[in-house]
Design a protein around this motif. Structure first.
Motif, PDB file in Angstrom:
ATOM      1  N   ALA A  40     -12.176 -29.188 -34.821  1.00  0.00           N
ATOM      2  CA  ALA A  40     -12.794 -30.294 -35.176  1.00  0.00           C
ATOM      3  C   ALA A  40     -12.825 -30.655 -33.330  1.00  0.00           C
ATOM      4  O   ALA A  40     -11.498 -30.536 -33.138  1.00  0.00           O
ATOM      5  CB  ALA A  40     -12.815 -31.429 -35.216  1.00  0.00           C
ATOM      6  N   PRO A  41     -13.660 -31.573 -32.465  1.00  0.00           N
ATOM      7  CA  PRO A  41     -13.978 -31.909 -31.778  1.00  0.00           C
ATOM      8  C   PRO A  41     -12.816 -32.678 -30.664  1.00  0.00           C
ATOM      9  O   PRO A  41     -12.423 -33.568 -31.541  1.00  0.00           O
ATOM     10  CB  PRO A  41     -15.031 -32.486 -30.930  1.00  0.00           C
ATOM     11  N   GLY A  42     -11.956 -32.329 -30.066  1.00  0.00           N
ATOM     12  CA  GLY A  42     -10.895 -33.364 -29.533  1.00  0.00           C
ATOM     13  C   GLY A  42      -9.534 -32.914 -30.214  1.00  0.00           C
ATOM     14  O   GLY A  42      -8.845 -33.946 -29.866  1.00  0.00           O
ATOM     15  N   LYS A  43      -9.478 -31.766 -31.453  1.00  0.00           N
ATOM     16  CA  LYS A  43      -8.947 -31.577 -32.715  1.00  0.00           C
ATOM     17  C   LYS A  43      -7.976 -30.145 -32.491  1.00  0.00           C
ATOM     18  O   LYS A  43      -8.556 -29.297 -31.725  1.00  0.00           O
ATOM     19  CB  LYS A  43      -9.271 -31.885 -34.029  1.00  0.00           C
ATOM     20  N   GLN A  44      -6.221 -29.832 -32.377  1.00  0.00           N
ATOM     21  CA  GLN A  44      -6.108 -28.036 -32.597  1.00  0.00           C
ATOM     22  C   GLN A  44      -6.559 -28.196 -34.097  1.00  0.00           C
ATOM     23  O   GLN A  44      -7.426 -28.553 -34.801  1.00  0.00           O
ATOM     24  CB  GLN A  44      -4.923 -28.640 -32.535  1.00  0.00           C
ATOM     25  N   ARG A  45      -6.905 -26.959 -33.561  1.00  0.00           N
ATOM     26  CA  ARG A  45      -7.457 -25.578 -34.481  1.00  0.00           C
ATOM     27  C   ARG A  45      -6.072 -25.977 -35.518  1.00  0.00           C
ATOM     28  O   ARG A  45      -5.095 -25.809 -35.099  1.00  0.00           O
ATOM     29  CB  ARG A  45      -6.984 -24.186 -33.907  1.00  0.00           C
ATOM     30  N   GLU A  46      -6.860 -25.923 -36.915  1.00  0.00           N
ATOM     31  CA  GLU A  46      -5.752 -26.134 -38.665  1.00  0.00           C
ATOM     32  C   GLU A  46      -5.963 -25.139 -39.882  1.00  0.00           C
ATOM     33  O   GLU A  46      -7.333 -24.387 -39.330  1.00  0.00           O
ATOM     34  CB  GLU A  46      -5.542 -27.686 -39.374  1.00  0.00           C
ATOM     35  N   MET A  47      -6.106 -24.483 -40.099  1.00  0.00           N
ATOM     36  CA  MET A  47      -5.591 -23.538 -41.491  1.00  0.00           C
ATOM     37  C   MET A  47      -6.427 -24.353 -42.390  1.00  0.00           C
ATOM     38  O   MET A  47      -5.624 -25.146 -42.771  1.00  0.00           O
ATOM     39  CB  MET A  47      -4.017 -23.127 -41.490  1.00  0.00           C
ATOM     40  N   VAL A  48      -7.426 -23.694 -42.921  1.00  0.00           N
ATOM     41  CA  VAL A  48      -8.048 -24.178 -43.795  1.00  0.00           C
ATOM     42  C   VAL A  48      -7.511 -23.303 -45.555  1.00  0.00           C
ATOM     43  O   VAL A  48      -7.067 -24.831 -46.285  1.00  0.00           O
ATOM     44  CB  VAL A  48      -9.595 -24.373 -43.404  1.00  0.00           C
ATOM     45  N   ALA A  49      -7.452 -22.275 -44.998  1.00  0.00           N
ATOM     46  CA  ALA A  49      -6.949 -21.031 -46.925  1.00  0.00           C
ATOM     47  C   ALA A  49      -7.218 -19.848 -46.225  1.00  0.00           C
ATOM     48  O   ALA A  49      -7.707 -19.836 -45.313  1.00  0.00           O
ATOM     49  CB  ALA A  49      -7.943 -21.263 -47.263  1.00  0.00           C
ATOM     50  N   ARG A  50      -6.017 -19.533 -47.281  1.00  0.00           N
ATOM     51  CA  ARG A  50      -5.789 -18.137 -46.735  1.00  0.00           C
ATOM     52  C   ARG A  50      -5.550 -17.318 -47.505  1.00  0.00           C
ATOM     53  O   ARG A  50      -5.407 -18.039 -49.302  1.00  0.00           O
ATOM     54  CB  ARG A  50      -4.035 -17.846 -45.755  1.00  0.00           C
ATOM     55  N   ILE A  51      -5.627 -16.185 -47.636  1.00  0.00           N
ATOM     56  CA  ILE A  51      -5.657 -15.193 -48.324  1.00  0.00           C
ATOM     57  C   ILE A  51      -4.956 -13.842 -48.338  1.00  0.00           C
ATOM     58  O   ILE A  51      -5.818 -13.642 -47.987  1.00  0.00           O
ATOM     59  CB  ILE A  51      -7.683 -14.726 -49.382  1.00  0.00           C
ATOM     60  N   MET A  52      -4.076 -13.157 -49.346  1.00  0.00           N
ATOM     61  CA  MET A  52      -3.146 -12.768 -48.505  1.00  0.00           C
ATOM     62  C   MET A  52      -3.432 -11.541 -49.135  1.00  0.00           C
ATOM     63  O   MET A  52      -4.490 -11.128 -50.700  1.00  0.00           O
ATOM     64  CB  MET A  52      -1.600 -12.872 -49.115  1.00  0.00           C
ATOM     65  N   VAL A  53      -3.008  -9.844 -48.935  1.00  0.00           N
ATOM     66  CA  VAL A  53      -3.712  -8.519 -49.990  1.00  0.00           C
ATOM     67  C   VAL A  53      -3.700  -9.023 -51.042  1.00  0.00           C
ATOM     68  O   VAL A  53      -3.853  -8.144 -51.897  1.00  0.00           O
ATOM     69  CB  VAL A  53      -2.615  -7.466 -48.982  1.00  0.00           C
ATOM     70  N   GLY A  54      -2.601  -9.454 -51.230  1.00  0.00           N
ATOM     71  CA  GLY A  54      -2.389  -8.907 -53.613  1.00  0.00           C
ATOM     72  C   GLY A  54      -3.429 -10.363 -53.620  1.00  0.00           C
ATOM     73  O   GLY A  54      -3.513 -10.830 -55.555  1.00  0.00           O
ATOM     74  N   SER A  55      -4.556 -11.744 -52.697  1.00  0.00           N
ATOM     75  CA  SER A  55      -4.881 -12.010 -53.584  1.00  0.00           C
ATOM     76  C   SER A  55      -4.618 -13.622 -53.241  1.00  0.00           C
ATOM     77  O   SER A  55      -5.118 -13.759 -54.532  1.00  0.00           O
ATOM     78  CB  SER A  55      -5.472 -11.713 -54.483  1.00  0.00           C
ATOM     79  N   SER A  56      -3.152 -14.172 -53.702  1.00  0.00           N
ATOM     80  CA  SER A  56      -2.722 -15.205 -53.231  1.00  0.00           C
ATOM     81  C   SER A  56      -3.150 -16.208 -52.244  1.00  0.00           C
ATOM     82  O   SER A  56      -3.584 -15.484 -51.353  1.00  0.00           O
ATOM     83  CB  SER A  56      -1.066 -14.794 -53.318  1.00  0.00           C
ATOM     84  N   THR A  57      -3.688 -17.313 -52.887  1.00  0.00           N
ATOM     85  CA  THR A  57      -3.818 -18.291 -51.628  1.00  0.00           C
ATOM     86  C   THR A  57      -3.177 -19.146 -51.317  1.00  0.00           C
ATOM     87  O   THR A  57      -2.233 -20.157 -52.372  1.00  0.00           O
ATOM     88  CB  THR A  57      -5.406 -18.444 -52.506  1.00  0.00           C
TER      89      THR A  57
END
Length: 117
Positions: A40-57
């Motif tokens: 977002a403007p003026g903010k640091q980049r943040e992780m929202v969601a991740r999905i691994m090769v084994g489909s864990s999230t």
């Protein structure tokens, strides 16, 4: 040449939904952990969601229960279904790929999501 191309962003009212897509080319998609980040403007980049090769999230706490990440390795595509959107979800959303076999990492160009009435 590796490319990650995001699509699906746009303007939506609070409470609405969007589905982001990230299509990858030039990589063996099934050996990459995939993620969505936002800035977002003026903010640091943040992780929202991740999905691994084994489909864990995993998800940042602020989106749990509202966002769902999924992947289709046959289509080299990762998705982010975003429901019950809030104004604070407004940001540029970036797709990220990290190889499980080394340090290779790639980013997409980003797609704008704006939540506003």
């Amino acid at each position: 040449q590796v490319q990650l191309v995001e699509s699906g962003g746009g303007l939506v009212q609070p409470g609405g939904s969007l589905r982001l897509s990230c299509a990858g080319s030039g990589i063996r998609f099934n050996i990459y952990n995939m993620g969505w980040y936002r800035q977002a403007p003026g903010k640091q980049r943040e992780m929202v969601a991740r999905i691994m090769v084994g489909s864990s999230t995993n998800y940042v706490d602020s989106v749990k229960g509202r966002f769902t990440i999924s992947r289709d390795n046959a289509k080299n595509t990762v998705y982010l279904q975003m429901n019950s959107l809030k104004p604070e979800d407004t940001a540029v959303y970036y797709c990220n790929a990290v190889s499980i076999l080394g340090s290779r990492e790639y980013w997409g160009q980003g797609t704008q999501v704006t939540v506003s009435s």
